[in-house]
Motif scaffolding. Structure first.
Motif, PDB file in Angstrom:
ATOM      1  N   ASP A  69       0.845  -1.196   0.000  1.00 26.23           N
ATOM      2  CA  ASP A  69       0.000   0.000   0.000  1.00 26.23           C
ATOM      3  C   ASP A  69       0.879   1.244   0.000  1.00 26.23           C
ATOM      4  OD1 ASP A  69       0.797   0.008   2.673  1.00 26.23           O
ATOM      5  OD2 ASP A  69      -1.150  -0.631   3.429  1.00 26.23           O
ATOM      6  N   SER A  70       2.045   1.184   0.672  1.00 21.15           N
ATOM      7  CA  SER A  70       2.960   2.329   0.637  1.00 21.15           C
ATOM      8  C   SER A  70       3.563   2.493  -0.757  1.00 21.15           C
ATOM      9  CB  SER A  70       4.071   2.162   1.679  1.00 21.15           C
ATOM     10  OG  SER A  70       4.850   1.019   1.423  1.00 21.15           O
TER      11      SER A  70
ATOM     12  N   ALA B 145       1.480   6.284  -7.203  1.00 24.15           N
ATOM     13  CA  ALA B 145       0.387   7.160  -7.610  1.00 24.15           C
ATOM     14  C   ALA B 145       0.817   8.628  -7.546  1.00 24.15           C
ATOM     15  CB  ALA B 145      -0.835   6.921  -6.724  1.00 24.15           C
ATOM     16  N   CYS B 146       1.605   8.986  -6.522  1.00 27.61           N
ATOM     17  CA  CYS B 146       2.124  10.358  -6.437  1.00 27.61           C
ATOM     18  C   CYS B 146       3.018  10.673  -7.638  1.00 27.61           C
ATOM     19  CB  CYS B 146       2.910  10.550  -5.141  1.00 27.61           C
ATOM     20  SG  CYS B 146       1.894  10.550  -3.634  1.00 27.61           S
ATOM     21  N   TYR B 147       3.744   9.663  -8.113  1.00 26.06           N
ATOM     22  CA  TYR B 147       4.620   9.840  -9.271  1.00 26.06           C
ATOM     23  C   TYR B 147       3.847  10.263 -10.519  1.00 26.06           C
ATOM     24  CZ  TYR B 147       9.568   8.662  -8.837  1.00 26.06           C
ATOM     25  OH  TYR B 147      10.913   8.711  -8.595  1.00 26.06           O
ATOM     26  N   SER B 148       2.597   9.842 -10.609  1.00 24.88           N
ATOM     27  CA  SER B 148       1.814  10.117 -11.811  1.00 24.88           C
ATOM     28  C   SER B 148       1.391  11.573 -11.930  1.00 24.88           C
ATOM     29  CB  SER B 148       0.556   9.226 -11.831  1.00 24.88           C
ATOM     30  OG  SER B 148       0.903   7.883 -12.048  1.00 24.88           O
ATOM     31  N   TYR B 149       1.527  12.325 -10.851  1.00 27.82           N
ATOM     32  CA  TYR B 149       1.088  13.722 -10.856  1.00 27.82           C
ATOM     33  C   TYR B 149       2.240  14.649 -11.237  1.00 27.82           C
ATOM     34  CZ  TYR B 149      -3.477  12.835  -8.744  1.00 27.82           C
ATOM     35  OH  TYR B 149      -4.771  12.426  -8.516  1.00 27.82           O
ATOM     36  N   LYS B 150       1.925  15.634 -12.051  1.00 29.73           N
ATOM     37  CA  LYS B 150       2.910  16.659 -12.363  1.00 29.73           C
ATOM     38  C   LYS B 150       3.252  17.447 -11.104  1.00 29.73           C
ATOM     39  CE  LYS B 150       1.134  17.184 -17.067  1.00 29.73           C
ATOM     40  NZ  LYS B 150       0.413  18.079 -18.006  1.00 29.73           N
ATOM     41  N   LYS B 151       2.224  17.738 -10.309  1.00 32.91           N
ATOM     42  CA  LYS B 151       2.419  18.393  -9.021  1.00 32.91           C
ATOM     43  C   LYS B 151       1.391  17.845  -8.038  1.00 32.91           C
ATOM     44  CE  LYS B 151       4.220  22.817 -10.768  1.00 32.91           C
ATOM     45  NZ  LYS B 151       4.031  24.295 -10.801  1.00 32.91           N
TER      46      LYS B 151
ATOM     47  N   LEU C 131      -5.086   2.192 -10.576  1.00 33.53           N
ATOM     48  CA  LEU C 131      -4.284   1.852 -11.747  1.00 33.53           C
ATOM     49  C   LEU C 131      -2.944   1.244 -11.323  1.00 33.53           C
ATOM     50  CD1 LEU C 131      -3.643   1.975 -14.820  1.00 33.53           C
ATOM     51  CD2 LEU C 131      -2.759   4.288 -14.414  1.00 33.53           C
ATOM     52  N   TRP C 132      -2.300   1.862 -10.341  1.00 36.32           N
ATOM     53  CA  TRP C 132      -0.994   1.371  -9.889  1.00 36.32           C
ATOM     54  C   TRP C 132      -1.120   0.090  -9.073  1.00 36.32           C
ATOM     55  CZ3 TRP C 132       3.544   2.256 -11.775  1.00 36.32           C
ATOM     56  CH2 TRP C 132       3.749   3.415 -12.515  1.00 36.32           C
TER      57      TRP C 132
ATOM     58  N   LEU D 145      -3.132  -2.279  -9.627  1.00 37.64           N
ATOM     59  CA  LEU D 145      -3.252  -3.354 -10.611  1.00 37.64           C
ATOM     60  C   LEU D 145      -1.936  -3.579 -11.353  1.00 37.64           C
ATOM     61  CD1 LEU D 145      -6.782  -2.483 -12.080  1.00 37.64           C
ATOM     62  CD2 LEU D 145      -6.201  -4.368 -10.553  1.00 37.64           C
ATOM     63  N   LEU D 146      -1.270  -2.479 -11.702  1.00 31.56           N
ATOM     64  CA  LEU D 146      -0.024  -2.589 -12.460  1.00 31.56           C
ATOM     65  C   LEU D 146       1.053  -3.311 -11.661  1.00 31.56           C
ATOM     66  CD1 LEU D 146       1.521  -1.945 -15.010  1.00 31.56           C
ATOM     67  CD2 LEU D 146       2.012   0.329 -14.106  1.00 31.56           C
ATOM     68  N   LEU D 147       1.088  -3.082 -10.344  1.00 26.71           N
ATOM     69  CA  LEU D 147       2.108  -3.700  -9.504  1.00 26.71           C
ATOM     70  C   LEU D 147       2.004  -5.220  -9.460  1.00 26.71           C
ATOM     71  CD1 LEU D 147       2.106  -1.191  -6.492  1.00 26.71           C
ATOM     72  CD2 LEU D 147       3.983  -1.568  -8.091  1.00 26.71           C
ATOM     73  N   ILE D 148       0.858  -5.748  -9.832  1.00 28.53           N
ATOM     74  CA  ILE D 148       0.636  -7.191  -9.706  1.00 28.53           C
ATOM     75  C   ILE D 148       0.873  -7.940 -11.015  1.00 28.53           C
ATOM     76  CG2 ILE D 148      -1.794  -7.573 -10.328  1.00 28.53           C
ATOM     77  CD1 ILE D 148      -0.258  -8.470  -6.961  1.00 28.53           C
ATOM     78  N   VAL D 149       0.972  -7.208 -12.133  1.00 32.24           N
ATOM     79  CA  VAL D 149       1.042  -7.858 -13.447  1.00 32.24           C
ATOM     80  C   VAL D 149       2.346  -8.618 -13.639  1.00 32.24           C
ATOM     81  CG1 VAL D 149       1.138  -7.435 -15.928  1.00 32.24           C
ATOM     82  CG2 VAL D 149      -0.551  -6.238 -14.532  1.00 32.24           C
ATOM     83  N   LEU D 150       3.490  -7.960 -13.418  1.00 31.90           N
ATOM     84  CA  LEU D 150       4.790  -8.597 -13.659  1.00 31.90           C
ATOM     85  C   LEU D 150       5.043  -9.778 -12.719  1.00 31.90           C
ATOM     86  CD1 LEU D 150       7.283  -8.566 -15.408  1.00 31.90           C
ATOM     87  CD2 LEU D 150       8.297  -6.844 -13.895  1.00 31.90           C
ATOM     88  N   PRO D 151       4.705  -9.683 -11.425  1.00 30.70           N
ATOM     89  CA  PRO D 151       4.863 -10.864 -10.573  1.00 30.70           C
ATOM     90  C   PRO D 151       4.084 -12.074 -11.075  1.00 30.70           C
ATOM     91  CG  PRO D 151       4.498  -8.933  -9.220  1.00 30.70           C
ATOM     92  CD  PRO D 151       4.305  -8.500 -10.641  1.00 30.70           C
TER      93      PRO D 151
END
Length: 532
Positions: free
Chosen positions: A430-431, A437-443, A457-458, A460-466
């Motif tokens: 969760d951290s 998710a913070c990375y996705s923001y310009k500010k 979105l993140w 779900l994305l974190l689980i795809v490669l594993p």
């Protein structure tokens, strides 16, 4: 949710779609490649790993020792007095709550996997025989690989990020922003900044994939054993990945309140397990005495262990283990230090580093002393031969189950470990999802939470490669390779970040000295000058 956290409606113009979607499609493409061509993909990964991990391996060792020395310099120099926040601000969280969140965000459930099994993997390596006996040295390397240098990676970057967010009040929570004082506004906002952020996100996904792929099969093995399921370990592992994704998604959507609750629950389960093993396992004396001895040997030989490169490649030990571990921790530095920096508001740089070593290193060492030495004690006393078992089938997951089976009430212990691993995973990821998710923001403002859709979105994305790595049945070596490959550019970026932080902190101290001098009464300043 923290009362001070705010969630704004999703404004798509605030989202950096390049930084968000390029990693998304790249990971999807890699996952498809692993699914469709598993053998070719694994061969390609191994070739790239050989170049970075073997040919360039000394780079990782230099990064490890160098970062540790820098952490001590920051803690005990003038920079240690800097408060991550206002000059008179007090810590936002108590030491226990802060330490719990810090420890669990930085160490996912793989700490339990490795705590039980790592000594066996070392015991079969010829380097142990070169050093001395298995009893002496099989317990030393786990302490070395999981203590001071790994936490130095976290803590140095944590104070850099904490300084950036809480002192300089910058609203772009990214690696490129941390490099800004060194590379300048033009490059931070331009292509170089984008490249830095993309490498960071790729490394984040690689670290997540490594952790999930290594330890999740242990969860699957436990469930299969407890419930007598006839599904394959791979199928159960993928089901667990999906369930764990749901748990940490739920937690992260409830902000820091949900994260801190899970972190404290995880700590209670974790230390309860360690105490139980010491009290009922019958190896209490060996655990304490050999653990104490192993720690002493690790301290005595610390610089020798940190600089060992095996230039003749007689055993490949540093290439297989030390370099892998430093790379593994470096890719985890994308998320964990950001999170630690966020929760360290109100603490000085000295407190963040030294207290981080106390809680983080202390808790990690206790885990390895207890669980490693429980199995090692049975081996030394001749009550089991786990080394021979591992040499025959190489199945670490079954070996861990066999170690646990020697404990009284092993079924209850298995359930306890199951809950503990799920709590570790949920708290760690969760951290990670929050940071990504913070990375996705310009500010993004200091107390603003990312929008739910971006977080989802993140998650779900974190689980795809594993899932792709598990499905392709990648070997332990190939899973390690993902981290080693991703860590090389991150090491270069870390050098830029640390240099930028020191430069900016020095400037801040100069600004603070000028403001302090201006605030003094005129007569007092003259008196000081006259006295001087």
């Amino acid at each position: 949710m923290d009362s001070k956290e705010t969630v704004k409606t999703l404004d798509t113009s605030r989202v950096d779609w390049m930084v968000t979607l390029v990693p998304f499609f790249s990971v999807m493409a890699l996952a498809v490649y692993l699914f469709v061509f598993p053998d070719q993909a694994n061969d390609a990964i191994m070739k790239v790993r050989f170049f970075f991990g073997d040919t360039c391996g000394v780079f990782y060792l230099i990064m490890g020792l160098g970062t540790l020395l820098i952490s001590l310099y920051l803690a005990f120099s003038k920079y240690g007095d800097i408060v991550l926040g206002g000059p008179d601000e007090k810590p936002k969280y108590s030491f226990f709550t802060w330490g719990s969140m810090m420890f669990t965000c930085g160490l996912a459930a793989d700490i339990l996997f490795y705590s039980f099994s790592e000594w066996v993997m070392y015991a079969t390596n010829p380097h142990i025989a070169e050093m001395g006996s298995i009893e002496e040295w099989a317990g030393v390397f786990p302490l070395f690989h999981w203590s001071f240098i790994p936490w130095a990676f976290y803590l140095v970057l944590a104070v850099a990020f904490g300084f950036m967010v809480h002192v300089r009040k910058r609203n772009r929570q990214r690696y490129s922003e941390a490099c800004r004082p060194l590379i300048g506004d033009k490059h931070a906002n331009g292509m170089l900044g984008r490249v830095i952020d993309l490498f960071a996100l790729f490394a984040l996904l690689a670290g997540t994939a490594t952790t999930f792929s290594v330890a999740t099969p242990l969860l699957a093995s436990i469930i299969v054993k407890l419930f007598g399921m006839e599904l394959s370990r791979t199928a159960v592992t993928i089901i667990i990945l999906v369930i764990t994704c749901a748990v940490y998604t739920y937690a992260v959507l409830h902000g820091f309140k949900g994260i801190s609750f899970l972190a404290k629950l995880c700590i209670y389960l974790f230390f309860g397990l360690l105490i139980l093993v010491v009290l009922i396992g019958g190896q209490g004396r060996f655990i304490i005495e050999n653990g104490f001895q192993s720690f002493g040997l690790m301290v005595q030989h610390f610089f020798e262990l940190s600089t060992y490169t095996d230039p003749s490649r007689s055993n490949n030990f540093p290439q297989d283990w030390t370099i892998y571990y430093w790379a593994y921790w470096m890719v985890w530095c994308i998320a964990a230090p950001f999170f630690i920096g966020n929760i360290s508001r109100g603490r000085t740089i000295r407190q963040t580093i030294l207290h981080g070593y106390v809680f983080g290193v202390g808790s990690t060492i206790v885990s390895f002393i207890v669980l490693n030495n429980y199995g090692l004690g049975l081996q030394i006393e001749g009550k089991a031969d786990f080394i021979a078992q591992y040499e025959v089938d190489g199945d670490l997951y079954q070996l861990i189950l066999d170690i646990i089976d020697t404990l009284p009430g092993s079924s209850i212990i298995l359930v306890w470990i199951l809950l503990c691993m799920i709590a570790f995973y949920a708290t760690s990821f969760d951290s990670i999802a929050y940071t990504a998710a913070c990375y996705s923001y310009k500010k993004i403002e200091e107390n603003e939470r990312p929008h739910t859709m971006i977080v989802l979105l993140w998650c779900l994305l974190l689980i795809v490669l594993p899932i792709a790595l598990v499905f392709s049945e990648s070997s332990m070596s190939n899973i390690q390779s993902i981290s080693i490959i991703s860590a090389f550019p991150i090491g270069i970026i870390m050098i830029l970040m640390i240099s930028a932080f020191v430069k900016d902190a020095k400037k801040y101290l100069g600004e603070s000295a000028v403001l302090k001098e201006r605030s003094l009464p005129h007569g007092e300043k003259e008196g000081q000058n006259g006295h001087a």
